[in-house]
Design a protein around this motif. Sequence first.
Motif, PDB file in Angstrom:
ATOM      1  N   ALA A  51      -6.237  63.378 -15.597  1.00 59.44           N
ATOM      2  CA  ALA A  51      -7.441  63.494 -16.180  1.00 59.44           C
ATOM      3  C   ALA A  51      -8.523  62.247 -15.856  1.00 59.44           C
ATOM      4  CB  ALA A  51      -7.464  63.842 -17.637  1.00 59.44           C
ATOM      5  N   LYS A  53     -11.326  60.067 -17.105  1.00 62.87           N
ATOM      6  CA  LYS A  53     -11.771  59.798 -18.325  1.00 62.87           C
ATOM      7  C   LYS A  53     -13.402  59.834 -18.454  1.00 62.87           C
ATOM      8  CE  LYS A  53     -10.848  56.236 -21.713  1.00 62.87           C
ATOM      9  NZ  LYS A  53     -10.321  55.223 -22.016  1.00 62.87           N
ATOM     10  N   ASP A  72      -7.877  58.430 -16.426  1.00 63.47           N
ATOM     11  CA  ASP A  72      -6.836  58.347 -17.748  1.00 63.47           C
ATOM     12  C   ASP A  72      -5.316  58.346 -17.225  1.00 63.47           C
ATOM     13  OD1 ASP A  72      -5.196  58.216 -20.012  1.00 63.47           O
ATOM     14  OD2 ASP A  72      -6.547  59.797 -20.961  1.00 63.47           O
ATOM     15  N   THR A  74      -2.739  57.909 -18.550  1.00 64.64           N
ATOM     16  CA  THR A  74      -1.571  58.425 -19.622  1.00 64.64           C
ATOM     17  C   THR A  74      -1.334  59.831 -19.422  1.00 64.64           C
ATOM     18  OG1 THR A  74      -3.261  58.475 -21.419  1.00 64.64           O
ATOM     19  CG2 THR A  74      -2.290  56.317 -21.042  1.00 64.64           C
ATOM     20  N   THR A  75      -2.389  60.523 -18.705  1.00 60.23           N
ATOM     21  CA  THR A  75      -2.272  62.026 -18.676  1.00 60.23           C
ATOM     22  C   THR A  75      -1.615  62.497 -17.505  1.00 60.23           C
ATOM     23  OG1 THR A  75      -4.382  62.207 -17.560  1.00 60.23           O
ATOM     24  CG2 THR A  75      -4.584  62.343 -19.865  1.00 60.23           C
TER      25      THR A  75
END
Length: 189
Positions: A51, A53, A72, A74-75
Amino acid sequence: MKHSVKSLTAFVIVAFATFSVQAQKKSIKTDESQLVWKGYKVTGSHEGTIAIKSGSLTFEADKLVGGEFVVDMTTIGATDLEGDYKGQLDGHLKSDDFFGVEAHPTATLVFTKVKASGKNAYEVKGDLTIKGKTNPVDFKISIYGSKATAALKVDRTKYDVRYGSTSFFDDLKDKAIYDEFDLVADLQF
């Protein structure tokens, strides 16, 4: 009176010229944009998404002059697997073996130089930061209306992503993962 009219006219022309070349920053619509990755190994490949951000492209007189993005990490996830295999790969990509997203939840790209290379096409030099390490990258971007597409190759070893790399480990055979991976961005702004 004649002198003051000339002065006023000159001021208006200078002010208009200054105003018309000011940069305009256009925000990326993150919910309508997509960043796709593809990594390669001896026995095949995997692909997925990450993603965006936040991000923006900067224009002067409808010409691209800059841009910056925050991704991001973490995605990050695979789209070519399902179930346990997807969960295992997604977890491994987020681990310290790869992108270490707990310590480095974002990656950034900042354009440092933009040069027109044709109608709606630009060659871009930028600084890409992954896992706290910044390296220069070169790529091409095309702009059509309020859409942009870009593709770049990233050498993961420059960002301390060494897992499965033959540049660092011997005798990997069919477990080897190639150092370069692809990123393709389809952006809406």
